[in-house]
Design a protein around this motif. Structure first.
Motif, short mmCIF file in Angstrom:
data_model
loop_
_atom_site.label_atom_id
_atom_site.label_comp_id
_atom_site.label_asym_id
_atom_site.label_seq_id
_atom_site.Cartn_x
_atom_site.Cartn_y
_atom_site.Cartn_z
N GLN A 1 -42.43 -43.97 -6.21
CA GLN A 1 -41.77 -44.50 -7.72
C GLN A 1 -42.98 -44.48 -8.74
O GLN A 1 -42.27 -44.89 -9.59
N GLN A 2 -43.68 -44.81 -8.37
CA GLN A 2 -44.70 -45.38 -9.56
C GLN A 2 -46.28 -44.77 -8.78
O GLN A 2 -46.40 -45.23 -8.29
N LEU A 3 -47.37 -44.89 -10.41
CA LEU A 3 -48.50 -44.53 -9.83
C LEU A 3 -49.52 -45.82 -9.55
O LEU A 3 -48.77 -46.57 -10.29
N LYS A 4 -50.00 -46.26 -8.78
CA LYS A 4 -50.92 -46.91 -8.25
C LYS A 4 -49.76 -47.78 -7.66
O LYS A 4 -50.63 -48.84 -6.69
N MET A 5 -48.73 -47.59 -6.61
CA MET A 5 -48.30 -47.99 -5.97
C MET A 5 -48.09 -47.51 -4.89
O MET A 5 -48.16 -46.20 -4.73
#
Length: 476
Positions: free
Chosen positions: A364-368
């Motif tokens: 869904q989003q980077l670093k998640m």
């Protein structure tokens, strides 16, 4: 103890069957079928032995004491109060669908440590179930075996004929191993510990309805196979309700399921930890004339380019190349430690799908932290081991997957492949490229990457409109 007298008439003869019943509460009287259920259960799974198997001979106090002890043992295994009585909770556990392997005095990791000597183990499917397609059965077994090979240094090789360490088959009732199945429900399958002959084999009850999901009534083949294959590798049942090797059936989704710690420790006690190759990851030179990309996707407002285990990030709205960020994939995508083969995004959902071999990851989003599934959930045949490239065309709400020189079309709304696929590349495209390495859509345009070039492709007209270097997006 209480005595229950059963008068049984056979022709002109009368027999008196004295059954030493178990301690029961004043409010509860056990039905004969409850006692039969308990005796059968304890004989099969807890090695209950009585002095006589004939129903026309009285049972002595020693039999009753043995049964009480076995009930306590069973209650202890399942975390129940060890009363030695057939209370409703105990009977409820005995009625649950489960594995046919005994819970005690069998498949002991210690001290015998029964296991395969070789860590390359062959398997063969002797008979398929008509409930599923052959590909669905193959895929279920493949994913079940992969659970174990991911946790230990094991390599499973499928053979189509001849001898194999593990033979998997579907059968009903009496099927030649002295452990007949009981018809629908109850015992779902059983397996044998590693060894010669029937050792390692897994039998599934054909009287059950086998499924690959949870949408239809029945039993999930991946779930049952993963458990039984634990026995085939030498593991016993676990008392931990969250463990895969817990004897009672519980549905697990192959797309999201990972082996619990209890099972990981068990398999590693037998075979050791998986061998991780020490690899030196070099940073690709993005402006090299021979540079190519492995995958591209739009994640949020950023275009992400993947090469080996490295990635570059630029915003969709920025025209300044100094806005470019870069780093190892594992830094921006926690949990994804493999080289990325393909990726695509669905702007309407705000998610991207990252493919590594036979797995995909939902981002869904980077670093998640993201969760993963199997590419076979999309409907790919078992012959497809990885995806070369993927792109979602928003106007059609379809996703195109490129594998070799063919492509598949997936309907995201119906969540299944469109009929008539795979197909060969369109002629105009085939005249230019032989393989698609990566693809993405931006503002209604499709960009296809092949080798050192990227092509602006009009899918409505089946025409290549423009060609640019593959690293043009990276400021080279």
């Amino acid at each position: 103890m209480e005595l229950l007298w059963c008068w049984i008439f056979t022709g002109s003869l009368m027999f008196v069957d004295i059954i030493w019943t178990l301690p029961i509460s004043e409010e509860q009287w056990l039905r004969p079928e409850d006692v039969q259920l308990a005796e059968g259960y304890l004989r099969r799974f807890y090695q209950l032995r009585t002095s006589s198997s004939s129903r026309h001979q009285s049972r002595n106090r020693r039999d009753t004491s043995a049964m009480v002890d076995k009930i306590k043992e069973m209650q202890g295994f399942f975390g129940l109060e060890q009363t030695g009585t057939l209370d409703p909770q105990t009977l409820a556990v005995m009625r649950r669908d489960r594995c046919g392997v005994p819970d005690v005095e069998n498949f002991s990791v210690y001290p015998k440590r029964t296991k395969w000597r070789n860590k390359t183990i062959t398997y063969r499917i002797e008979k398929y179930t008509p409930d599923l397609t052959r590909e669905e059965v193959d895929r279920s077994f493949h994913l079940a075996l992969k659970l174990w090979s991911d946790a230990a240094p094991l390599n499973f090789v499928k053979v189509n004929n001849g001898k194999a360490n593990i033979v998997l088959t579907f059968a009903s009732r009496t099927h030649g191993d002295f452990f007949p199945f009981d018809g629908p429900k109850g015992v779902l399958a059983h397996a044998f510990e590693p060894g010669q002959g029937m050792g390692g084999d897994v039998h599934f009850d054909e009287d059950e309805t086998w499924t690959t999901g949870q949408e239809k009534p029945g039993y999930n083949l991946f779930t049952v196979a993963a458990h039984e294959l634990g026995h085939s590798l030498g593991l016993s049942h676990s008392k931990n309700p969250s463990a895969l090797m817990y004897p009672n059936y519980k549905y697990y989704d192959s797309a999201k399921y990972t082996l619990p710690r209890d099972d990981v420790m068990g398999i590693q006690a037998l075979y050791g930890k998986p061998i991780r190759k020490q690899e030196t990851v070099t940073i690709p030179r993005k402006c090299d004339p021979n540079f190519s990309v492995d995958a591209v996707a739009v994640i949020g407002n950023e275009i992400v380019f993947f090469k080996d285990r490295y990635m570059w990030i630029r915003t969709t709205w920025s025209t300044y190349w100094n806005q470019l960020r870069e780093g190892f994939s594992s830094t921006y995508l926690p949990g994804i430690n493999s080289a990325i083969n393909a990726a695509y995004d669905i702007p309407a959902k705000g998610v991207a799908y990252i493919f590594t071999g036979p797995k995909y990851w939902v981002v869904q989003q980077l670093k998640m932290k993201s969760h993963f599934g199997s590419i076979y959930e999309y409907g790919f045949p078992s012959t497809v081991k990885h995806i070369d490239a993927a792109v979602h065309v928003s106007g059609y709400r379809k996703t195109f997957f490129f594998v070799g020189q063919v492509y598949y079309r997936y309907d995201e709304n119906k969540r299944k492949m469109d009929p008539g696929f795979p197909r060969s590349f369109p002629l105009d495209l085939l005249s230019i490229v032989r393989k698609i390495d990566a693809a993405f859509e931006l503002e209604g345009h499709i960009y296809l990457f092949s080798g050192t070039k990227a092509y602006l492709y009009d899918y409505r007209q089946d025409r290549v409109l423009k060609r640019i270097p593959a690293n043009a997006w990276l400021g080279c």
